[in-house]
Every structure is written in C-alpha cells, then in structure tokens.
Scaffold this motif. Structure first.
Motif, PDB file in Angstrom:
ATOM      1  N   ALA A  90      16.144  44.451  68.196  1.00  0.00           N
ATOM      2  CA  ALA A  90      14.690  44.355  68.144  1.00  0.00           C
ATOM      3  C   ALA A  90      14.310  42.886  68.107  1.00  0.00           C
ATOM      4  O   ALA A  90      15.089  42.036  67.668  1.00  0.00           O
ATOM      5  N   VAL A  91      13.097  42.596  68.558  1.00  0.00           N
ATOM      6  CA  VAL A  91      12.593  41.220  68.578  1.00  0.00           C
ATOM      7  C   VAL A  91      11.598  41.017  67.451  1.00  0.00           C
ATOM      8  O   VAL A  91      10.655  41.801  67.296  1.00  0.00           O
ATOM      9  N   ASP A  92      11.829  39.967  66.658  1.00  0.00           N
ATOM     10  CA  ASP A  92      10.857  39.581  65.643  1.00  0.00           C
ATOM     11  C   ASP A  92       9.757  38.772  66.323  1.00  0.00           C
ATOM     12  O   ASP A  92      10.028  37.709  66.890  1.00  0.00           O
ATOM     13  N   PRO A  93       8.508  39.237  66.295  1.00  0.00           N
ATOM     14  CA  PRO A  93       7.451  38.541  67.016  1.00  0.00           C
ATOM     15  C   PRO A  93       7.152  37.150  66.476  1.00  0.00           C
ATOM     16  O   PRO A  93       6.715  36.272  67.222  1.00  0.00           O
ATOM     17  N   GLY A  94       7.388  36.911  65.200  1.00  0.00           N
ATOM     18  CA  GLY A  94       7.075  35.608  64.614  1.00  0.00           C
ATOM     19  C   GLY A  94       8.015  34.506  65.042  1.00  0.00           C
ATOM     20  O   GLY A  94       7.597  33.371  65.300  1.00  0.00           O
ATOM     21  N   THR A  95       9.325  34.815  65.114  1.00  0.00           N
ATOM     22  CA  THR A  95      10.323  33.818  65.518  1.00  0.00           C
ATOM     23  C   THR A  95      10.721  33.952  66.984  1.00  0.00           C
ATOM     24  O   THR A  95      11.401  33.079  67.519  1.00  0.00           O
TER      25      THR A  95
ATOM     26  N   THR B 297       5.676  31.728  63.605  1.00  0.00           N
ATOM     27  CA  THR B 297       4.217  31.601  63.654  1.00  0.00           C
ATOM     28  C   THR B 297       3.533  32.610  62.740  1.00  0.00           C
ATOM     29  O   THR B 297       2.326  32.520  62.528  1.00  0.00           O
ATOM     30  N   ASP B 298       4.307  33.531  62.196  1.00  0.00           N
ATOM     31  CA  ASP B 298       3.779  34.515  61.235  1.00  0.00           C
ATOM     32  C   ASP B 298       4.877  34.799  60.222  1.00  0.00           C
ATOM     33  O   ASP B 298       5.628  35.768  60.347  1.00  0.00           O
ATOM     34  N   GLN B 299       4.978  33.933  59.204  1.00  0.00           N
ATOM     35  CA  GLN B 299       6.085  34.015  58.260  1.00  0.00           C
ATOM     36  C   GLN B 299       6.121  35.351  57.523  1.00  0.00           C
ATOM     37  O   GLN B 299       7.188  35.928  57.308  1.00  0.00           O
ATOM     38  N   GLU B 300       4.977  35.881  57.138  1.00  0.00           N
ATOM     39  CA  GLU B 300       4.939  37.142  56.403  1.00  0.00           C
ATOM     40  C   GLU B 300       5.480  38.292  57.248  1.00  0.00           C
ATOM     41  O   GLU B 300       6.245  39.128  56.764  1.00  0.00           O
ATOM     42  N   THR B 301       5.079  38.329  58.524  1.00  0.00           N
ATOM     43  CA  THR B 301       5.574  39.381  59.412  1.00  0.00           C
ATOM     44  C   THR B 301       7.066  39.234  59.637  1.00  0.00           C
ATOM     45  O   THR B 301       7.815  40.219  59.636  1.00  0.00           O
ATOM     46  N   SER B 302       7.536  37.996  59.820  1.00  0.00           N
ATOM     47  CA  SER B 302       8.971  37.765  60.028  1.00  0.00           C
ATOM     48  C   SER B 302       9.778  38.145  58.802  1.00  0.00           C
ATOM     49  O   SER B 302      10.846  38.755  58.912  1.00  0.00           O
ATOM     50  N   GLN B 303       9.284  37.806  57.627  1.00  0.00           N
ATOM     51  CA  GLN B 303      10.000  38.184  56.409  1.00  0.00           C
ATOM     52  C   GLN B 303      10.067  39.700  56.277  1.00  0.00           C
ATOM     53  O   GLN B 303      11.112  40.253  55.909  1.00  0.00           O
TER      54      GLN B 303
END
Length: 313
Positions: free
Chosen positions: A96-101, A158-164
């Motif tokens: 899966a791809v993390d959208p933030g990183t 670009t979205d640390q909370e979503t990436s975490q």
C-alpha cells in the motif's frame, strides 16, 4: 511482534551512477546483476537491502517490512482496509502507498534476522582495567567498515498525522517516542525505531541509517568517507538522546543523508517501555556538535517542492 525487521529499501535518485559509487564507498556490498539493472547492495547480516533506481527527484520509492506468515499479511490488509487505504494483496506480500510520504510499503514474509554477535571490546573504566598491557582493538582494525544491517529510515510527510496512522494503525508499527507536534519514532522490530515520520513541506527521504559494530566503526567509517571527499560531512560524532545511539551523518551525491550508528536502544518487552514526548534540543542529541541548519532543513527542499531538483549527472 509479528513484524520483525526492515527487509529492503528502493531509493530513487536522478544520478544513479554517482549515488551507487557513494554507497559502495560507504561499505555496502554491490550485488552483481545483469547489465543495465538498477544498482543493488547488501549488508553483512541483512542481505540485499538497498536498490537504487532512477527517479526525477530524490525520494524513497519503496520500503520492505518483514512479517512471519500469511496470517500477519491478512491482518495488515484488514487494518489498512479499515483506514480506507487501497491494498494490493499478493500470495507472499501486501502493499500500500502512504499518501503523506508517497512511499510504497511492502509487507512481505521474510526470515528473521540472525546476527552473529560482534566481539565485545574491552574498555578500561575507573576502577576496572579490563584491558592491560595492550592497545585498544579499535585502533588496530584495518579492514573496511561494513554495515551489518539497515536500521531505519527518516521520511518527510506532507501529512504527518495521516502517515503515522498509516504506519501505526495500518501496517502495525509501534510508537517508541514522539517529538511534540512534529514526528513519531516507530518500530517494527526490537530496535527503538525503524521509521521516523516528520512533518515536511514535501514528501522526501531525509536519511537512511546503517548499523555498525561500535563507536570505533562509526569513526573509522566516517574518516574513510571524508578522506575520499571532505564535502560528505554533515553532522557528528555525537550521541542521540532519543534512541541513545552514537551517530555520524554524511551526505550522498543525490542530497540524502546516510548515518552510521551503533548502540541503539532495544525494546524486547513492550510493557517495560514507556514512550516519551520530547521537544527542543533533547529531541535531537545528548552530546556532540550542534546539528547544522542543512540537516534540519535540507538545502534542496525548495527545489524538491518545485520539481526542479537537478540530476547531477
């Protein structure tokens, strides 16, 4: 823990040949492939752990995470599904791809890492002379420094909370420590951290970190790298507070930092470790020179944001 290590990373750079030469100097072992294939490197214990491919700007393309069995993959796929993340399920992996990183994370069935223990160096300390009538082994070593394994990667999101949430609630990483409002140190093994995700204006790879036997190997490795090119120096020698590890950072030709490290905190029993929240200088280092501004905000960030990062070739 069903997840147990980082298996491999795929690093994208605009200047493959120059960057590959750097990591060969760094001590990674080139793996022979068919002519024209991307650069591939191995560590002493971890096997093939770095692949370098061409991309218009420097970034982490793929991150591999080792799991024990298909049930682990099913659990990862289910958790990602609950987060609404599209999943690619294959017989031996789930991706899966993390959208933030913007990183493709591939959780794959892989054997656990079996490391041959390094020989413990005898240290003389006040009141205890463990080494008598002989020089310290660390100053007598002559062979090249060879990293034992890939330890961790640090990613700008670009979205640390979503990436975490992606890594913690989706993939199954555990949080070891946090930097208030900025980043989370997360682990998929008994190492203190395997992934650090920090807030950034653009998705990018800040640094990769490679384990060596001890602080002497850090010093020897960095010295050899700087003898070849003093411009590679970034930050070190020092010791981090979060994670406790000794460190020395250098910079590759694409602009990504690479770290030699040793003596990282180890978390075997989750119940015996309490994650902390840190801020200020303590979140970066315990001793050593202060980090240069270019470490905190890499000089090419503006170019990465505008897509004008040059190839260097």
């Amino acid at each position: 823990m069903s997840l147990h290590r980082l298996t491999q990373i795929v690093m994208g750079v605009p200047n493959v040949e120059q960057t590959a030469a750097y990591y060969a100097d760094f001590g990674l072992q080139p793996v022979t492939e068919e002519s024209g294939a991307p650069a591939l490197f191995s560590t002493v214990d971890g096997g093939e752990q770095l692949r370098i491919v061409h991309t218009p700007r420097r970034r982490l393309v793929e991150l591999g995470v080792g799991a024990e069995d298909p049930d682990d993959l099913d659990r990862v796929a289910a958790r990602l599904g609950r987060l609404g993340v599209p999943v690619d399920r294959a017989p031996g992996s789930v991706s899966a791809v993390d959208p933030g990183t913007e990183v493709l994370v591939r959780v794959e069935i892989a054997p656990r890492l079996d490391q041959t223990p390094a020989e413990a160096a005898p240290y003389n300390i006040p009141g205890v002379a463990a080494r008598r009538h002989e020089r310290a082994p660390g100053i007598l070593r002559e062979g090249r420094v060879r990293p034992r394994k890939l330890g961790h990667v640090v990613l700008g999101s670009t979205d640390q909370e979503t990436s975490q949430r992606f890594f913690q609630e989706g993939i199954g990483f555990k949080v070891s420590d946090r930097v208030t409002g900025l980043a989370a140190f997360m682990r998929c093994s008994t190492d203190h951290h395997n992934v650090l995700v920090q807030q950034a204006p653009v998705a990018f790879l800040h640094h990769t970190s490679w384990q060596v036997d001890d602080v002497d190997e850090i010093g020897r490795g960095a010295t050899a790298m700087l003898e070849a090119d003093p411009g590679r120096h970034t930050w070190g020698l020092g010791r981090h507070y979060i994670g406790s590890n000794f460190f020395w950072y250098l910079k590759d030709p694409a602009g990504t930092f690479s770290e030699y490290y040793s003596d990282l905190d180890c978390i075997v029993d989750d119940a015996l470790w309490k994650p902390g929240d840190f801020e200020g200088a303590k979140s970066l280092w315990a001793w050593g020179p202060p980090p240069p501004p270019s470490f905190l905000a890499p000089e090419d960030l503006a170019a990465l944001m505008t897509g004008s990062h040059g190839s260097g070739e």
